[in-house]
Scaffold this active site. Structure first.
Site, PDB file in Angstrom:
ATOM      1  N   ASN A  68       0.829  -1.214   0.000  1.00 40.86           N
ATOM      2  CA  ASN A  68       0.000   0.000   0.000  1.00 40.86           C
ATOM      3  C   ASN A  68       0.859   1.257   0.000  1.00 40.86           C
ATOM      4  O   ASN A  68       0.857   2.046   0.943  1.00 40.86           O
ATOM      5  CB  ASN A  68      -0.968  -0.007   1.192  1.00 40.86           C
ATOM      6  CG  ASN A  68      -0.279  -0.255   2.509  1.00 40.86           C
ATOM      7  OD1 ASN A  68       0.790  -0.858   2.569  1.00 40.86           O
ATOM      8  ND2 ASN A  68      -0.893   0.199   3.590  1.00 40.86           N
ATOM      9  N   ASP A 118      -0.257  -6.557  11.693  1.00 41.18           N
ATOM     10  CA  ASP A 118      -0.969  -5.805  10.648  1.00 41.18           C
ATOM     11  C   ASP A 118      -0.708  -4.306  10.825  1.00 41.18           C
ATOM     12  O   ASP A 118      -1.607  -3.469  10.709  1.00 41.18           O
ATOM     13  CB  ASP A 118      -2.468  -6.101  10.674  1.00 41.18           C
ATOM     14  CG  ASP A 118      -3.150  -5.829   9.340  1.00 41.18           C
ATOM     15  OD1 ASP A 118      -2.451  -5.861   8.312  1.00 41.18           O
ATOM     16  OD2 ASP A 118      -4.361  -5.576   9.320  1.00 41.18           O
TER      17      ASP A 118
END
Length: 418
Positions: A97, A307
């Site tokens: 990302n 995460d």
């Protein structure tokens, strides 16, 4: 640099002769030269001696985001890797990302160059599709040769079933690992939290467990048809655990992970509309937590990941509906896991799985290159905005009681003792 680690309790289930034994370890120029009950230090040796000092091979996190390139205001690669050191990680798998999205070998080369000479090793994922748009496959083979350890469109599901089928078939030619994020967008709709009693009482649109489980079932059917290697990141429901357990019994080559927050918090944390707890997958129910923890213990779930996803304050300090998904957690991971599981299990979770990404697992053995995490497994402490190394402060674990503290890492020729 020569380093003598004094009286360290070794956690290494793969080595019965050393596991849970207390030893001195001498590292000279990055190589383990002596492991013994007592080692006499050389004149130039840096001595590491701490109360309740424990040691294991270096830790791995399989889902980490930073920002650079493109979102350096969130986190740079350099500072992100220093944050990883503070969390005890010698290796991290970097998500896709960024801007530009790494769907070519050139972008991967830039990322790897930025991480050179840092203590923590950075292993990048490449995007599965061009610009992560789930239309055309990216240059998977070229990216594999450039160092990509897997292929993922971060948090973006592959809605085109045929595209996933082709990716799994094609990647078998070079042993590529294909990711598929478990979310059926049509079922999820405009949901932003777990669908259930809490979402109803708060008036928030929900994402049902079905949205995840339907995608997992589809992916496993496709994998059974194609063969290949599939990774399903951050599952969050009891149903997903059951589906993956059954697939593994069939012999399918599938792995999966769970996010740290899905092992600790349920959707009941949302009652104050605190956007820190807005994550994807969403916080689920206590029953899901129980199933996920059991899945970690019995090996159905291969990895527990932080995460880690740094975000600007502008992305979080807004209305709940408009807030971005994500939390950071690299610095909190060990302390959280060590409260959920015993220390031996925690270290096993943090150190296993490199082979899935084609990485070599280090060994605590004379003659081998040193790759250690040093820690205390008992001291209670906290991390807050002031003590966190990360640039971003979107952390749901701030002020959470953490059991155990990282002292530092030693990786190859570089050491950083905190």
């Amino acid at each position: 640099m020569n380093i003598l680690i004094k009286s360290a309790k070794i956690f290494d289930k793969s080595n019965k002769d050393l596991h849970l034994k207390t030893k001195d370890i001498l590292v000279q120029n990055g190589v383990i030269t002596k492991i013994s009950d007592a080692v006499t230090p050389t004149e130039d040796a840096v001595i590491v001696s701490k109360k309740n000092l424990c040691i294991s091979i270096g830790w791995l996190d399989t889902s980490v985001s930073f920002g650079e390139p493109g979102f350096e205001e969130r986190e740079t690669i350099k500072n992100g890797l220093k944050t990883a050191v503070k969390g005890g990680f010698t290796d991290i798998i970097l998500n896709t990302n960024t801007n530009p999205i790494p769907y070519t070998s050139a972008t991967l080369a830039f990322i790897k160059d930025k991480a050179k000479e840092e203590v923590t090793n950075l292993h990048p994922l490449g995007a599965l599709t061009v610009n992560s748009e789930a239309i055309d496959l990216a240059e998977l083979y070229d990216m594999k040769n450039a160092g990509a350890v897997g292929f993922s469109d971060y948090k973006k599901p592959t809605s085109n079933s045929n595209l996933l089928k082709i990716a799994l078939q094609y990647a078998q030619n070079f042993d590529g690992l294909i990711y598929s994020f478990p979310l059926d967008c049509k079922i999820a709709g405009k949901g932003i939290v777990n669908e259930g009693d809490v979402s109803t009482s708060l008036g928030l649109k929900g994402i049902p467990a079905l949205a995840e489980e339907l995608q997992v079932a589809r992916d496993l059917f496709i994998l059974e048809y194609t063969g290949g290697k599939l990774h399903i990141p951050t599952i969050s429901t009891a149903g997903s655990v059951k589906l993956i357990r059954e697939a593994k019994k069939k012999g399918l080559d599938v792995s999966c992970s769970v996010a740290l927050y899905n092992l600790l918090y349920s959707d009941e944390k949302l009652t104050e509309f605190d956007t820190t707890y807005k994550v994807l997958p969403p916080l689920r129910t206590k029953e899901d937590i129980t199933a996920l923890i059991e899945g970690v213990k019995n090996g159905t779930i291969d990895f527990v990941t932080t995460d880690h996803n740094p975000l600007d304050i502008e992305q979080k300090k807004v209305e709940f509906d408009n807030a971005a998904y994500g939390t950071i957690g690299l610095e909190s991971s060990f302390g959280i896991l060590n409260t959920i599981f015993d220390t031996e299990t925690t270290i096993e979770i943090l150190t296993k799985g490199r082979e899935r990404y084609g990485l070599q697992t280090p060994k605590i053995k004379e003659g081998n290159t040193a790759c250690f995490t040093l820690f205390d497994n008992d001291t209670l402490h906290y991390i807050n905005k002031q003590t966190s190394k990360s640039r971003a402060k979107n952390c749901m674990f701030f002020e959470e009681k953490l059991k155990g503290q990282v002292f530092g890492v030693l990786n190859k020729y570089v050491a950083e003792i905190l």
